[in-house]
Design a protein around this motif. Sequence first.
Motif, PDB file in Angstrom:
ATOM      1  N   VAL A 259      72.535  32.210  50.354  1.00  0.00           N
ATOM      2  CA  VAL A 259      73.100  33.161  51.313  1.00  0.00           C
ATOM      3  C   VAL A 259      73.438  34.479  50.626  1.00  0.00           C
ATOM      4  CG1 VAL A 259      74.966  33.548  52.955  1.00  0.00           C
ATOM      5  CG2 VAL A 259      73.990  31.267  52.701  1.00  0.00           C
ATOM      6  N   ALA A 260      73.928  34.421  49.397  1.00  0.00           N
ATOM      7  CA  ALA A 260      74.273  35.646  48.676  1.00  0.00           C
ATOM      8  C   ALA A 260      73.042  36.514  48.437  1.00  0.00           C
ATOM      9  CB  ALA A 260      74.945  35.299  47.351  1.00  0.00           C
ATOM     10  N   LEU A 261      71.923  35.892  48.064  1.00  0.00           N
ATOM     11  CA  LEU A 261      70.692  36.657  47.865  1.00  0.00           C
ATOM     12  C   LEU A 261      70.210  37.264  49.174  1.00  0.00           C
ATOM     13  CD1 LEU A 261      68.772  34.340  45.372  1.00  0.00           C
ATOM     14  CD2 LEU A 261      69.885  36.523  44.872  1.00  0.00           C
ATOM     15  N   GLN A 262      70.321  36.519  50.270  1.00  0.00           N
ATOM     16  CA  GLN A 262      69.922  37.049  51.564  1.00  0.00           C
ATOM     17  C   GLN A 262      70.799  38.228  51.973  1.00  0.00           C
ATOM     18  OE1 GLN A 262      71.790  36.570  54.632  1.00  0.00           O
ATOM     19  NE2 GLN A 262      70.236  37.503  55.963  1.00  0.00           N
ATOM     20  N   GLN A 263      72.070  38.171  51.689  1.00  0.00           N
ATOM     21  CA  GLN A 263      72.968  39.279  52.002  1.00  0.00           C
ATOM     22  C   GLN A 263      72.674  40.493  51.132  1.00  0.00           C
ATOM     23  OE1 GLN A 263      76.859  37.573  51.475  1.00  0.00           O
ATOM     24  NE2 GLN A 263      76.860  36.564  53.494  1.00  0.00           N
ATOM     25  N   GLN A 264      72.284  40.268  49.889  1.00  0.00           N
ATOM     26  CA  GLN A 264      71.921  41.378  49.026  1.00  0.00           C
ATOM     27  C   GLN A 264      70.693  42.106  49.552  1.00  0.00           C
ATOM     28  OE1 GLN A 264      73.279  42.407  45.725  1.00  0.00           O
ATOM     29  NE2 GLN A 264      75.053  41.378  46.608  1.00  0.00           N
ATOM     30  N   VAL A 265      69.724  41.352  50.050  1.00  0.00           N
ATOM     31  CA  VAL A 265      68.525  41.979  50.629  1.00  0.00           C
ATOM     32  C   VAL A 265      68.890  42.770  51.866  1.00  0.00           C
ATOM     33  CG1 VAL A 265      66.299  41.515  51.706  1.00  0.00           C
ATOM     34  CG2 VAL A 265      66.989  40.239  49.685  1.00  0.00           C
ATOM     35  N   ARG A 266      69.777  42.247  52.679  1.00  0.00           N
ATOM     36  CA  ARG A 266      70.149  42.920  53.917  1.00  0.00           C
ATOM     37  C   ARG A 266      70.950  44.181  53.650  1.00  0.00           C
ATOM     38  NH1 ARG A 266      73.714  39.345  57.683  1.00  0.00           N
ATOM     39  NH2 ARG A 266      75.145  39.758  55.968  1.00  0.00           N
ATOM     40  N   GLN A 267      71.793  44.156  52.641  1.00  0.00           N
ATOM     41  CA  GLN A 267      72.657  45.301  52.380  1.00  0.00           C
ATOM     42  C   GLN A 267      71.993  46.334  51.479  1.00  0.00           C
ATOM     43  OE1 GLN A 267      76.272  43.716  50.803  1.00  0.00           O
ATOM     44  NE2 GLN A 267      76.784  42.543  52.634  1.00  0.00           N
ATOM     45  N   PHE A 268      71.301  45.852  50.440  1.00  0.00           N
ATOM     46  CA  PHE A 268      70.680  46.770  49.490  1.00  0.00           C
ATOM     47  C   PHE A 268      69.220  46.362  49.329  1.00  0.00           C
ATOM     48  CE2 PHE A 268      75.066  45.760  48.208  1.00  0.00           C
ATOM     49  CZ  PHE A 268      75.662  46.968  48.482  1.00  0.00           C
ATOM     50  N   GLY A 269      68.371  46.916  50.148  1.00  0.00           N
ATOM     51  CA  GLY A 269      66.984  46.478  50.168  1.00  0.00           C
ATOM     52  C   GLY A 269      66.187  46.881  48.956  1.00  0.00           C
ATOM     53  N   ASN A 270      66.697  47.822  48.135  1.00  0.00           N
ATOM     54  CA  ASN A 270      65.928  48.304  47.004  1.00  0.00           C
ATOM     55  C   ASN A 270      66.431  47.801  45.660  1.00  0.00           C
ATOM     56  OD1 ASN A 270      68.308  49.655  47.086  1.00  0.00           O
ATOM     57  ND2 ASN A 270      67.464  51.693  46.685  1.00  0.00           N
ATOM     58  N   ASN A 271      67.345  46.845  45.631  1.00  0.00           N
ATOM     59  CA  ASN A 271      67.874  46.358  44.351  1.00  0.00           C
ATOM     60  C   ASN A 271      67.119  45.128  43.899  1.00  0.00           C
ATOM     61  OD1 ASN A 271      68.888  44.740  46.351  1.00  0.00           O
ATOM     62  ND2 ASN A 271      70.870  44.437  45.364  1.00  0.00           N
ATOM     63  N   ILE A 272      65.805  45.261  43.780  1.00  0.00           N
ATOM     64  CA  ILE A 272      64.982  44.140  43.338  1.00  0.00           C
ATOM     65  C   ILE A 272      65.285  43.776  41.899  1.00  0.00           C
ATOM     66  CG2 ILE A 272      63.104  45.658  42.573  1.00  0.00           C
ATOM     67  CD1 ILE A 272      62.779  42.200  44.245  1.00  0.00           C
ATOM     68  N   ASP A 273      65.832  44.722  41.105  1.00  0.00           N
ATOM     69  CA  ASP A 273      66.156  44.428  39.724  1.00  0.00           C
ATOM     70  C   ASP A 273      67.316  43.448  39.606  1.00  0.00           C
ATOM     71  OD1 ASP A 273      67.702  46.365  40.894  1.00  0.00           O
ATOM     72  OD2 ASP A 273      68.270  47.289  38.996  1.00  0.00           O
ATOM     73  N   VAL A 274      68.094  43.270  40.687  1.00  0.00           N
ATOM     74  CA  VAL A 274      69.149  42.261  40.724  1.00  0.00           C
ATOM     75  C   VAL A 274      68.678  41.003  41.438  1.00  0.00           C
ATOM     76  CG1 VAL A 274      71.473  41.735  41.540  1.00  0.00           C
ATOM     77  CG2 VAL A 274      70.968  43.978  40.589  1.00  0.00           C
ATOM     78  N   LEU A 275      67.887  41.174  42.487  1.00  0.00           N
ATOM     79  CA  LEU A 275      67.423  40.027  43.270  1.00  0.00           C
ATOM     80  C   LEU A 275      66.451  39.152  42.479  1.00  0.00           C
ATOM     81  CD1 LEU A 275      66.847  41.747  46.737  1.00  0.00           C
ATOM     82  CD2 LEU A 275      68.759  40.306  46.031  1.00  0.00           C
ATOM     83  N   ALA A 276      65.567  39.761  41.712  1.00  0.00           N
ATOM     84  CA  ALA A 276      64.568  38.984  40.966  1.00  0.00           C
ATOM     85  C   ALA A 276      65.221  38.055  39.941  1.00  0.00           C
ATOM     86  CB  ALA A 276      63.564  39.921  40.299  1.00  0.00           C
ATOM     87  N   PRO A 277      66.099  38.549  39.064  1.00  0.00           N
ATOM     88  CA  PRO A 277      66.746  37.603  38.131  1.00  0.00           C
ATOM     89  C   PRO A 277      67.655  36.605  38.830  1.00  0.00           C
ATOM     90  CG  PRO A 277      67.712  39.777  37.910  1.00  0.00           C
ATOM     91  CD  PRO A 277      66.502  39.941  38.765  1.00  0.00           C
ATOM     92  N   GLY A 278      68.314  37.038  39.927  1.00  0.00           N
ATOM     93  CA  GLY A 278      69.151  36.096  40.664  1.00  0.00           C
ATOM     94  C   GLY A 278      68.342  34.968  41.271  1.00  0.00           C
ATOM     95  N   ALA A 279      67.190  35.301  41.863  1.00  0.00           N
ATOM     96  CA  ALA A 279      66.326  34.270  42.444  1.00  0.00           C
ATOM     97  C   ALA A 279      65.759  33.357  41.367  1.00  0.00           C
ATOM     98  CB  ALA A 279      65.186  34.928  43.232  1.00  0.00           C
TER      99      ALA A 279
END
Length: 307
Positions: A259-279
Amino acid sequence: MTTPSTTAAATRTASASGSGAEQAKVSLGSRIAARAGGGVMRVFLILVGLFWLMPTIGLLISSLRSGEEIAATGWWKVFTAPSQLTFDNYSRLLDNSTITHSLLSTVMITVPATVLVVVIGSLAGYAFAWMDFPGRDWWFLLVVGLLVVPVQVALIPVSKLFGQIGIFETTFGVILFHTAFGLPFAIFLLRNFFAEIPRELLEAARLDGAGEIRLFTRVVMPLGGPAIASLGIFQFLWVWNDMLVALIFADSDSPPITVALQQQVRQFGNNIDVLAPGAFVSMVIPLAVFFAFQRQFVSGVMAGAVK
C-alpha cells in the motif's frame, strides 16, 4: 491349402515382426528422451529461467540508476555504461520514513498471521486426521467448502463487523482476516498429510504412554515438518504480497509496503528512484524466505508422490 501349422507360424511371424517394430519405436523414443535430457534441454531451461527472471533483473538494475537515467534510457543501457550504477537510491530509501515504517508494518502483519495459521492449522489437521469427535467428517467438509469462498465476498460484512468491535483499520484486524482465510487451506493440507502417517507408529507411541499432546509434539510434528514448512512459505508469500486486504483493513498511518508503494505512485509519480529500490526490497525478502526453506518446500510438495 492352408494348414493349422502354417497359420500358427504366420501368426508367430507377424507377432514377432510387430514386437520388433514396437521395440524399435520404444528405442527411438528412449533415444529422443535421452537426448532431450542432455545438454540441449539444460540450455533451453537456463534460457527460460533467465527470461523469467528478466523483470527482476531489470528492477534490480533500475534500483541502482538515477531517476534521470531511468527516464532517459532503458535499464539494459547499463551494460554499455556501468558507471550509472549507484547505491544512492537505497540511501534515499532508508531516509524515507514512509517506506521504512511500512516494511516494519508488513513484518508485524506477516509474521503473526503466518505463525497463527501454522499453529492452529497443525492442531486442527491432527484432530481431523487422528482424533474421533462427533461430526468430524461434516466439520471437515465444511472446512473444504470454505476453500472456495473468495476474499472479495467477505470484505463488506467483515468491515462492518470489525467496525462494530473496534478493530477496523488496525494491525490486529489485518492479522485476524489473513488468519481466518488462511486456515481452511492449512487444515485441508495438513490433515491430508498427517493422515498418511502410519497408524502403527502412533499406536506404538500410545503403548509407550504418550498422550495426545506428546504424540502431536514428538511424533506428528517432526514427521510433518516438510508440509508445515510448505504451508508457512505459502502463507508468508500470500500475506506479504497482499494489497487488497491491506488497502481496506490496515491503518492508513502505518500501511504495509504494498500500500505504501501504491501511495507513493499516486502522490509522487516521478520518484521512480525511490519506488524501484522499495519494490525490489519488498520482493527480495519473500524470495529469501523461499530459498531458506527451499528443501523443506520441495519435500512437502513431493510428499506422498512415492509410496
